[in-house]
Design an enzyme around this catalytic site. Structure first.
Site, short mmCIF file in Angstrom:
data_model
loop_
_atom_site.label_atom_id
_atom_site.label_comp_id
_atom_site.label_asym_id
_atom_site.label_seq_id
_atom_site.Cartn_x
_atom_site.Cartn_y
_atom_site.Cartn_z
N GLU A 173 -5.91 -0.55 -4.44
CA GLU A 173 -6.19 -1.93 -4.83
C GLU A 173 -6.99 -2.56 -3.70
OE1 GLU A 173 -3.06 -4.65 -5.89
OE2 GLU A 173 -2.34 -3.30 -7.44
N ASP A 215 -1.24 -15.72 -3.38
CA ASP A 215 -0.95 -14.92 -2.20
C ASP A 215 -0.19 -15.70 -1.15
OD1 ASP A 215 -2.28 -12.47 -2.98
OD2 ASP A 215 -4.14 -13.61 -2.83
#
Length: 263
Positions: free
Chosen positions: A49, A60
């Site tokens: 990823e 995040d």
């Protein structure tokens, strides 16, 4: 068969679960980040990823946010992130590459241009966390038309009514977010995850991979026992952010991969 489909078929034949590693492209700088990425397959990573650095990463936690800031300050761009894929493909034509991030950089580049360039670079999948199913015409469906998987997130709050919508145009695998909130905070618990994974698996033939809150080899093993694989991001990015050597980062990644493969 896509690289992602082929990888899961290979893992099934081997009786193993998948280990997926997330790293932020360009962190802490272009060359070091690329060296890490190139070393991931040999460290046991089944799917890479590749984070696209963005100024406003809403999903995040602090660890990934700081990684994105470091990358941006070092001059990382979407074009340079695509270059990572091109560089890896010079020596590795089998490890799937999934680009993960937000829609704004792709929209700014132009969807058609981005998809053409991504496909040519050897990108296999996209996880774009701020595009819901209602916006599938924006990127999801065009991506699938050029042969790039569009991987959707399911979460603890994705109820029975919402789940079919989430799964509708998903391909490659389903990414189950094991905790509510942002990356790198709460720890995933296999006992909590297992029934949720089973619920999703009952509605799709796609593999279900679990991420968020997995920080240790033991945690990766525990999650892999109840899912089709585990994703680790923040724990790896923390090592990079702490200035550890590429060799030390990759050695840590190998312990995580070994854990997931025991699952």
């Amino acid at each position: 068969m896509s690289r992602i489909d082929a990888k899961f078929a290979q893992l099934r034949e081997q009786g193993k679960k998948a280990f997926v590693a997330y790293v932020m492209a360009g962190d802490p700088d272009y060359d070091t980040g690329l060296e890490v990425v190139k070393g991931l397959p040999a460290a046991g990573v089944d799917i890479i990823e590749l984070g696209i650095p963005f100024t406003d990463p809403m999903a995040d936690g602090a660890t990934i946010q700081l990684a994105g800031q470091r990358a941006l300050e070092a001059g990382q761009t979407l074009e340079k992130t695509l270059q990572y894929a091109r560089e890896l493909r010079k020596t590795d034509d089998t490890t799937p590459i999934v680009m993960m991030g937000y829609y704004n950089p792709i929209y700014s580049r132009g969807v058609d241009k981005f998809l053409t360039d991504a496909k040519a670079a050897g990108v296999d999948g996209l996880i774009i966390v701020d595009l819901p199913p209602e916006e599938d015409d924006e990127l999801c469906i065009p991506a699938q038309k050029v042969g790039i998987n569009f991987i959707r997130l399911a979460t603890p709050t994705t109820d029975e009514k919402r789940l079919p919508t989430v799964l509708q145009n998903t391909s490659g695998f389903v990414y189950y977010v094991s905790v509510t909130g942002i990356t790198g905070t709460a720890e995933a618990q296999a006992g909590d995850v297992a029934p949720e994974v089973a619920r999703i698996q009952a509605k799709t033939d796609l593999p279900v991979i679990v991420g968020f809150g997995i920080k240790t080899p033991d945690a990766a093993e525990a999650i892999a026992t109840v899912a089709d694989g585990a994703v680790v991001g923040s724990a790896i990015v923390e090592k990079i952010g702490a200035g550890e050597s590429v060799d030390d980062v990759l050695a840590f990644v190998k312990t995580l991969a070994d854990g997931a493969h025991r699952g």
